[in-house]
Write an enzyme that holds these catalytic residues in place. Structure first.
Site, PDB file in Angstrom:
ATOM      1  N   TYR A 146       0.844  -1.212   0.000  1.00 29.41           N
ATOM      2  CA  TYR A 146       0.000   0.000   0.000  1.00 29.41           C
ATOM      3  C   TYR A 146       0.873   1.255   0.000  1.00 29.41           C
ATOM      4  CZ  TYR A 146      -3.028   3.682   1.988  1.00 29.41           C
ATOM      5  OH  TYR A 146      -3.695   4.862   2.234  1.00 29.41           O
ATOM      6  N   LYS A 150       1.454   4.569  -2.726  1.00 27.26           N
ATOM      7  CA  LYS A 150       1.334   5.991  -2.408  1.00 27.26           C
ATOM      8  C   LYS A 150       2.662   6.722  -2.639  1.00 27.26           C
ATOM      9  CE  LYS A 150      -3.044   6.041  -0.963  1.00 27.26           C
ATOM     10  NZ  LYS A 150      -4.106   6.805  -1.637  1.00 27.26           N
TER      11      LYS A 150
HETATM   12  N1  LIG Z   1      -8.524   6.749   6.484  1.00 33.16           N
HETATM   13  C1  LIG Z   1      -7.234   6.924   6.617  1.00 33.16           C
HETATM   14  O1  LIG Z   1      -6.682   6.734   7.719  1.00 33.16           O
HETATM   15  C2  LIG Z   1      -6.398   7.386   5.443  1.00 33.16           C
HETATM   16  C3  LIG Z   1      -5.096   7.833   5.706  1.00 33.16           C
HETATM   17  C4  LIG Z   1      -4.303   8.259   4.645  1.00 33.16           C
HETATM   18  C5  LIG Z   1      -4.788   8.223   3.359  1.00 33.16           C
HETATM   19  N2  LIG Z   1      -6.061   7.774   3.122  1.00 33.16           N
HETATM   20  C6  LIG Z   1      -6.508   7.756   1.715  1.00 33.16           C
HETATM   21  O2  LIG Z   1      -7.703   8.500   1.620  1.00 33.16           O
HETATM   22  C7  LIG Z   1      -8.460   8.042   0.509  1.00 33.16           C
HETATM   23  C8  LIG Z   1      -9.899   7.852   0.954  1.00 33.16           C
HETATM   24  O3  LIG Z   1      -9.950   6.882   1.975  1.00 33.16           O
HETATM   25  P1  LIG Z   1     -11.021   6.935   3.175  1.00 33.16           P
HETATM   26  O4  LIG Z   1     -10.285   6.929   4.443  1.00 33.16           O
HETATM   27  O5  LIG Z   1     -12.021   7.985   2.909  1.00 33.16           O
HETATM   28  O6  LIG Z   1     -11.654   5.468   3.063  1.00 33.16           O
HETATM   29  P2  LIG Z   1     -13.099   4.952   2.575  1.00 33.16           P
HETATM   30  O7  LIG Z   1     -14.151   5.652   3.340  1.00 33.16           O
HETATM   31  O8  LIG Z   1     -13.018   3.489   2.659  1.00 33.16           O
HETATM   32  O9  LIG Z   1     -13.179   5.455   1.061  1.00 33.16           O
HETATM   33  C9  LIG Z   1     -12.500   4.853   0.014  1.00 33.16           C
HETATM   34  C10 LIG Z   1     -13.199   5.273  -1.253  1.00 33.16           C
HETATM   35  O10 LIG Z   1     -12.467   4.770  -2.385  1.00 33.16           O
HETATM   36  C11 LIG Z   1     -13.411   4.193  -3.272  1.00 33.16           C
HETATM   37  N3  LIG Z   1     -12.857   3.201  -4.183  1.00 33.16           N
HETATM   38  C12 LIG Z   1     -12.180   2.081  -3.904  1.00 33.16           C
HETATM   39  N4  LIG Z   1     -11.867   1.426  -5.042  1.00 33.16           N
HETATM   40  C13 LIG Z   1     -12.354   2.180  -6.059  1.00 33.16           C
HETATM   41  C14 LIG Z   1     -12.367   2.076  -7.481  1.00 33.16           C
HETATM   42  N5  LIG Z   1     -11.831   1.026  -8.110  1.00 33.16           N
HETATM   43  N6  LIG Z   1     -12.961   3.056  -8.207  1.00 33.16           N
HETATM   44  C15 LIG Z   1     -13.537   4.128  -7.604  1.00 33.16           C
HETATM   45  N7  LIG Z   1     -13.579   4.268  -6.262  1.00 33.16           N
HETATM   46  C16 LIG Z   1     -12.994   3.312  -5.513  1.00 33.16           C
HETATM   47  C17 LIG Z   1     -14.449   3.575  -2.341  1.00 33.16           C
HETATM   48  O11 LIG Z   1     -15.617   3.281  -3.083  1.00 33.16           O
HETATM   49  P3  LIG Z   1     -16.642   2.087  -2.764  1.00 33.16           P
HETATM   50  O12 LIG Z   1     -17.662   2.682  -1.844  1.00 33.16           O
HETATM   51  O13 LIG Z   1     -17.201   1.716  -4.083  1.00 33.16           O
HETATM   52  O14 LIG Z   1     -15.842   0.991  -2.127  1.00 33.16           O
HETATM   53  C18 LIG Z   1     -14.617   4.707  -1.347  1.00 33.16           C
HETATM   54  O15 LIG Z   1     -15.458   5.710  -1.870  1.00 33.16           O
HETATM   55  C19 LIG Z   1      -7.770   6.762   0.018  1.00 33.16           C
HETATM   56  O16 LIG Z   1      -7.001   7.059  -1.126  1.00 33.16           O
HETATM   57  C20 LIG Z   1      -6.869   6.385   1.182  1.00 33.16           C
HETATM   58  O17 LIG Z   1      -5.741   5.657   0.756  1.00 33.16           O
HETATM   59  C21 LIG Z   1      -6.872   7.364   4.131  1.00 33.16           C
END
Ligand SMILES: NC(=O)c1ccc[n+]([C@@H]2O[C@H](COP(=O)([O-])OP(=O)(O)OC[C@H]3O[C@@H](n4cnc5c(N)ncnc54)[C@H](OP(=O)(O)O)[C@@H]3O)[C@@H](O)[C@H]2O)c1
Length: 273
Positions: A146, A150
């Site tokens: 992962y 990134k």
């Molecule tokens: N939460 C954390 O601690 C954290 C920390 C650092 C970075 N991030 C980054 O922040 C971003 C958002 O994550 P989040 O925390 O908001 O998690 P989340 O609520 O699980 O959201 C992830 C989103 O990505 C979408 N997704 C996954 N695969 C996809 C695809 N093939 N095409 C289009 N959409 C897709 C999901 O859609 P579905 O509903 O269809 O699954 C969901 O809308 C990610 O890039 C993650 O790596 C998160």
């Protein structure tokens, strides 16, 4: 005239909070997701449209670009937020699992950028914002696959920052630390360890540390990240990197001022490795 943002992965977490935040600020919002028919929370109106976009499905990206221009005439900001985390020891991950991690987190972003660039070039303006992670600047145990996706996005963004500025296009990255979304519940997939007993105890103890409430005490909220994204979209600066969250700032401070060896030793100590 209201500005327009297109957001990938707006069905939950950071993407959804950002859709709501920009909408409240008077922007037009194209909230894209894999399954818009199931969306109950974001309500369509004259300034908010739901669109299907799966970053693994190129035609859906092209259709979303066309639809966004059709609806609102002009796109000002494209937010690459969609992503998920595949984790575990490298050799336990199948080729498909590892490649898919890059297909979504890295190549999916490349496809989106290539699709919106002609529009931004024609306008001689536009901002591309990529959600990476503090895990795009440092790694954590079990998260090498992962994190490396990134890191790749960080490198791509930095390169594009140079190449696109002469065309009037800004590139920005958002580096959240731990955020209180359902990422751990819905967007993490663990490699199957059944053939790798040598990692069982190690993985168990690392996962226990990740799920310890003490670890999550500094986590930020998706609304806080949305605000950082709004700043990045509107500050008119050529800043590339925006850290989001107290823990992200602490990790980065340690790495920057005391060096990667010190910061990696801190991680090792925390996880008892
Ligand atoms: N939460 C954390 O601690 C954290 C920390 C650092 C970075 N991030 C980054 O922040 C971003 C958002 O994550 P989040 O925390 O908001 O998690 P989340 O609520 O699980 O959201 C992830 C989103 O990505 C979408 N997704 C996954 N695969 C996809 C695809 N093939 N095409 C289009 N959409 C897709 C999901 O859609 P579905 O509903 O269809 O699954 C969901 O809308 C990610 O890039 C993650 O790596 C998160």
């Amino acid at each position: 005239m209201a500005k327009t943002i297109v957001i990938t992965g707006a069905s939950s977490g950071i993407g959804k909070a950002t859709a709501k935040f920009f909408h409240q600020k008077g922007w037009n919002v194209l909230a894209t997701m894999r399954h818009p028919a199931g969306e109950k929370d974001l309500k369509e109106d004259s300034r908010l449209k739901l669109l299907r976009l799966d970053v693994e499905d190129k035609p859906s990206i092209d259709e979303a670009v066309e639809a966004s221009i059709r609806h609102f005439g002009k796109v000002d900001v494209w937010l690459n937020n969609a992503g998920y985390g595949a984790y575990g020891p490298l050799e336990a991950g199948t080729d498909d699992e590892i490649r898919r991690q890059y297909d979504v987190n890295f190549f999916g972003v490349i496809d989106c950028i290539k699709a919106i660039l002609p529009h931004f070039k024609a306008n001689k303006s536009g901002t591309i914002i990529n959600v990476t992670s503090i895990g795009g600047l440092m790694t954590l145990p079990l998260f090498g696959v992962y994190n490396s996706s990134k890191f790749a996005l960080e490198g791509l963004s930095e390169g594009l920052w140079f190449d696109l500025q002469p065309l009037g296009i800004q590139v920005k990255v958002i580096e959240p630390g731990g955020i209180q979304t359902d990422f751990a519940g819905r967007s993490l997939t663990q490699f199957n360890l059944s053939q790798f007993p040598e990692y069982h105890a190690y993985s168990k103890s690392i996962v226990e540390k990740f799920t310890d409430p003490k670890y999550a005490k500094n986590f930020g909220t998706p609304e806080m990240v949305a605000e950082v994204i709004y700043t990045a979209a509107t500050d008119g600066k050529d800043t590339l990197r925006y850290l989001a969250g107290k823990d992200a700032k602490q990790f980065w401070f340690a790495r920057r001022w005391f060096g990667h060896r010190f910061q990696m030793a801190q991680v090792k100590k925390y996880f008892g490795i």
